[in-house]
Design an enzyme around this catalytic site. Structure first.
Site, PDB file in Angstrom:
ATOM      1  N   ALA A  75       3.109  -1.197   4.723  1.00 28.12           N
ATOM      2  CA  ALA A  75       2.463  -1.310   6.035  1.00 28.12           C
ATOM      3  C   ALA A  75       2.034  -2.736   6.366  1.00 28.12           C
ATOM      4  O   ALA A  75       1.921  -3.087   7.543  1.00 28.12           O
ATOM      5  CB  ALA A  75       1.265  -0.369   6.109  1.00 28.12           C
ATOM      6  N   ASN A  89       8.172  -5.575  -1.123  1.00 31.21           N
ATOM      7  CA  ASN A  89       8.086  -4.469  -0.175  1.00 31.21           C
ATOM      8  C   ASN A  89       6.624  -4.419   0.249  1.00 31.21           C
ATOM      9  O   ASN A  89       5.803  -3.797  -0.417  1.00 31.21           O
ATOM     10  CB  ASN A  89       8.514  -3.147  -0.809  1.00 31.21           C
ATOM     11  N   HIS A 104      12.810  -2.671   1.961  1.00 40.49           N
ATOM     12  CA  HIS A 104      12.176  -1.440   2.450  1.00 40.49           C
ATOM     13  C   HIS A 104      13.042  -0.255   2.043  1.00 40.49           C
ATOM     14  O   HIS A 104      14.266  -0.292   2.204  1.00 40.49           O
ATOM     15  CB  HIS A 104      12.016  -1.469   3.967  1.00 40.49           C
ATOM     16  N   PRO A 153       0.792  -1.223   0.000  1.00 42.11           N
ATOM     17  CA  PRO A 153       0.000   0.000   0.000  1.00 42.11           C
ATOM     18  C   PRO A 153       0.828   1.279   0.000  1.00 42.11           C
ATOM     19  O   PRO A 153       1.874   1.360   0.639  1.00 42.11           O
ATOM     20  CB  PRO A 153      -0.839  -0.103   1.276  1.00 42.11           C
ATOM     21  N   ASN A 154       0.314   2.228  -0.743  1.00 44.37           N
ATOM     22  CA  ASN A 154       0.827   3.593  -0.858  1.00 44.37           C
ATOM     23  C   ASN A 154       2.093   3.721  -1.688  1.00 44.37           C
ATOM     24  O   ASN A 154       2.539   4.837  -1.950  1.00 44.37           O
ATOM     25  CB  ASN A 154       1.021   4.239   0.521  1.00 44.37           C
ATOM     26  N   TYR A 193      11.071   8.735   1.531  1.00 48.55           N
ATOM     27  CA  TYR A 193      11.082   7.752   0.453  1.00 48.55           C
ATOM     28  C   TYR A 193      11.764   8.231  -0.825  1.00 48.55           C
ATOM     29  O   TYR A 193      11.907   7.452  -1.762  1.00 48.55           O
ATOM     30  CB  TYR A 193       9.643   7.317   0.136  1.00 48.55           C
ATOM     31  N   ARG A 198       4.723  11.004  -2.044  1.00 49.75           N
ATOM     32  CA  ARG A 198       4.398  10.879  -0.620  1.00 49.75           C
ATOM     33  C   ARG A 198       5.670  10.880   0.213  1.00 49.75           C
ATOM     34  O   ARG A 198       6.556  10.069   0.001  1.00 49.75           O
ATOM     35  CB  ARG A 198       3.626   9.577  -0.396  1.00 49.75           C
ATOM     36  N   GLU A 236      12.953  -9.415   1.215  1.00 49.54           N
ATOM     37  CA  GLU A 236      12.120  -8.323   1.723  1.00 49.54           C
ATOM     38  C   GLU A 236      12.914  -7.025   1.569  1.00 49.54           C
ATOM     39  O   GLU A 236      14.091  -6.964   1.924  1.00 49.54           O
ATOM     40  CB  GLU A 236      11.797  -8.581   3.192  1.00 49.54           C
ATOM     41  N   ARG A 245      12.678   4.220  12.655  1.00 43.79           N
ATOM     42  CA  ARG A 245      11.369   4.872  12.641  1.00 43.79           C
ATOM     43  C   ARG A 245      10.536   4.421  13.840  1.00 43.79           C
ATOM     44  O   ARG A 245      11.067   3.867  14.795  1.00 43.79           O
ATOM     45  CB  ARG A 245      10.690   4.580  11.299  1.00 43.79           C
TER      46      ARG A 245
END
Length: 147
Positions: A78, A75, A101, A11-12, A24, A19, A99, A108
């Site tokens: 969330a 990735n 990110h 998502p996103n 990012y 964003r 994986e 974070r």
């Protein structure tokens, strides 16, 4: 053996480049796809990039990858921290999984420090920006080639 690598995004990530660019970056998902395709082609592989804001659709792509891909770069965004369903789908995939990110999730919020996906991943990259995808593709190519 297939030489296709699935690159799955949660998502996103369709808003990558727009964003929170301070976290990012300014590059887009199209940039990720182009850069990963170049890396894969150097090694004789191809990529199929997919993004969805819907958990079930990502799971469907993992299921499809069982027949169509030699490896997965994911990735989950969330869903990293919440989705046992994505973890279960990845357990049904026999090839390597990396994986990835964009940000360093460990610097974070504390809720981002846990990953269900890591329980299945053969490797995890975090904090390398979109270059992490390229590194992940290189590793998947190596693993799919038997290395």
């Amino acid at each position: 053996m297939t030489t296709t690598i699935y690159i799955l995004n949660g998502p996103n990530l369709n808003l990558l480049g727009q964003r929170q660019p301070e976290i990012y970056g300014h590059e887009t998902l199209a940039d990720v796809e182009r850069r990963c395709a170049e890396v894969a082609a150097e090694k004789g592989f191809s990529v199929r990039l997919f993004q969805s804001n819907h958990e079930g659709t990502i799971i469907d792509q993992i299921h499809e990858a069982r027949q169509a891909a030699c490896g997965i770069v994911i990735n989950p965004a969330a869903y990293t921290h919440t989705s046992v369903a994505i973890l279960d789908a990845l357990h049904a995939f026999e090839g390597p999984v990396i994986e990835c990110h964009i940000s360093n999730v460990h610097k974070r919020e504390s809720f981002r420090h846990h990953s269900y996906v890591s329980l299945r991943a053969d490797g995890v990259l975090a904090g390398f920006g979109i270059e992490g995808y390229e590194l992940a593709v290189r590793r998947i190519c190596s693993l799919c080639a038997g290395g």
